[in-house]
Design an enzyme around this catalytic site. Structure first.
Site, PDB file in Angstrom:
ATOM      1  N   CYS A   2      76.495  12.450  29.488  1.00 53.09           N
ATOM      2  CA  CYS A   2      77.482  12.925  28.524  1.00 53.09           C
ATOM      3  C   CYS A   2      78.215  14.168  29.056  1.00 53.09           C
ATOM      4  O   CYS A   2      78.983  14.036  29.997  1.00 53.09           O
ATOM      5  CB  CYS A   2      76.817  13.132  27.170  1.00 53.09           C
ATOM      6  SG  CYS A   2      77.993  12.925  25.837  1.00 53.09           S
TER       7      CYS A   2
ATOM      8  N   HIS B  59      73.191   9.159  25.748  1.00 54.55           N
ATOM      9  CA  HIS B  59      72.026  10.062  25.863  1.00 54.55           C
ATOM     10  C   HIS B  59      70.735   9.260  26.030  1.00 54.55           C
ATOM     11  O   HIS B  59      70.024   9.023  25.041  1.00 54.55           O
ATOM     12  CB  HIS B  59      71.902  10.908  24.593  1.00 54.55           C
ATOM     13  CG  HIS B  59      72.904  12.009  24.494  1.00 54.55           C
ATOM     14  ND1 HIS B  59      72.611  13.327  24.729  1.00 54.55           N
ATOM     15  CD2 HIS B  59      74.222  11.966  24.195  1.00 54.55           C
ATOM     16  CE1 HIS B  59      73.694  14.056  24.565  1.00 54.55           C
ATOM     17  NE2 HIS B  59      74.686  13.259  24.241  1.00 54.55           N
TER      18      HIS B  59
ATOM     19  N   GLU C 245      67.939  10.084  27.061  1.00 59.08           N
ATOM     20  CA  GLU C 245      66.731  10.868  26.732  1.00 59.08           C
ATOM     21  C   GLU C 245      66.391  10.785  25.244  1.00 59.08           C
ATOM     22  O   GLU C 245      65.286  11.124  24.845  1.00 59.08           O
ATOM     23  CB  GLU C 245      66.919  12.340  27.177  1.00 59.08           C
ATOM     24  CG  GLU C 245      67.849  13.192  26.342  1.00 59.08           C
ATOM     25  CD  GLU C 245      69.335  12.862  26.523  1.00 59.08           C
ATOM     26  OE1 GLU C 245      69.672  11.943  27.285  1.00 59.08           O
ATOM     27  OE2 GLU C 245      70.158  13.537  25.868  1.00 59.08           O
TER      28      GLU C 245
HETATM   29  N1  GLN Z   1      81.842  16.363  23.543  1.00 59.76           N
HETATM   30  C1  GLN Z   1      81.092  17.004  24.594  1.00 59.76           C
HETATM   31  C2  GLN Z   1      82.018  17.543  25.678  1.00 59.76           C
HETATM   32  O1  GLN Z   1      83.158  17.236  25.680  1.00 59.76           O
HETATM   33  C3  GLN Z   1      80.090  16.061  25.194  1.00 59.76           C
HETATM   34  C4  GLN Z   1      79.140  15.599  24.126  1.00 59.76           C
HETATM   35  C5  GLN Z   1      77.735  15.379  24.595  1.00 59.76           C
HETATM   36  O2  GLN Z   1      77.307  15.811  25.662  1.00 59.76           O
HETATM   37  N2  GLN Z   1      76.987  14.769  23.725  1.00 59.76           N
HETATM   38  O3  GLN Z   1      81.605  18.281  26.521  1.00 59.76           O
END
Ligand code: GLN
Length: 198
Positions: A84, A175, A177
């Site tokens: 992410c 995610h 994890e």
């Molecule tokens: N929205 C976050 C970003 O732009 C990422 C979201 C996440 O890691 N769950 O950095």
């Protein structure tokens, strides 16, 4: 008798976000997790996870602590897995808005790319990892809008890559994890063992 093998030591960037869950997942996947908050803590590690969280916050911290360059150097030489926000940090180009990144993954990533109603969701989708469909937890996820020819796509969501590997670099826009299925972390540990010959 064969010698007991020492487990690879894998760092988890622990400045913001859900690093503790990654450390637990690594411990369940045949690795020894090490929380990393300073450049010197990268020393001696076999690989690194860049967790989810808020990529802008992580960037600010990295720049303020003069950690960006050391992180880049480590990630250019070792197996690294970004999830992410971590995937955003790894990308060659970040959009919406544009921001600095490590530029190691040949991919264009758009932040917060899924509409409001589905910006956080749990899906089960096909993956090329053995063992059948994979649960994927998306939280304000980015979208991988383009990938280079050396990037292997391991899973997609509505046609867009959500889980990719480029040599020793892996990235997921979800995610892993937060699910109980450990195939994704195990795939990273396996990639690390295969590329480092450990
Ligand atoms: N929205 C976050 C970003 O732009 C990422 C979201 C996440 O890691 N769950 O950095």
């Amino acid at each position: 008798m064969t010698e007991p093998r020492t487990l690879p030591r894998i760092g988890v960037l622990a400045i913001q976000g859900d690093y503790a869950a990654h450390a637990d997942a690594l411990a369940e996947s045949g690795a020894t997790p090490v929380e990393v908050r300073k450049p010197e803590e990268l020393e001696g590690l076999d690989g690194l996870i860049l967790p989810g969280g808020e990529s802008t916050t992580m960037l600010k911290f990295l720049e303020k602590r003069h950690f960006f360059d050391a992180l880049l150097q480590f990630c250019a030489q070792h197996p690294v897995f970004g999830t992410c926000a971590g995937a955003i940090l790894l990308a060659r180009e970040v959009r919406n808005p544009s921001q600095r990144s490590l530029g190691l993954l040949d991919a264009v990533v758009e932040r917060n790319a899924y509409g409001r109603q589905i910006d956080s969701s749990i899906l089960t989708a096909e993956t090329s990892l053995p063992g059948g469909p994979l649960e994927m937890v998306f939280i304000r996820a980015p979208r991988i809008a383009a990938t280079g020819s050396t990037v292997e796509v391991l899973a997609r969501r509505d046609g867009d890559p959500v889980f990719v590997r480029q040599g020793k670099i892996m990235a997921a826009t979800f995610h892993p994890e937060l699910s109980t299925d450990r195939r994704v972390h195990r795939a990273f540990v396996d990639t690390l063992l295969a590329t480092t010959g450990k």
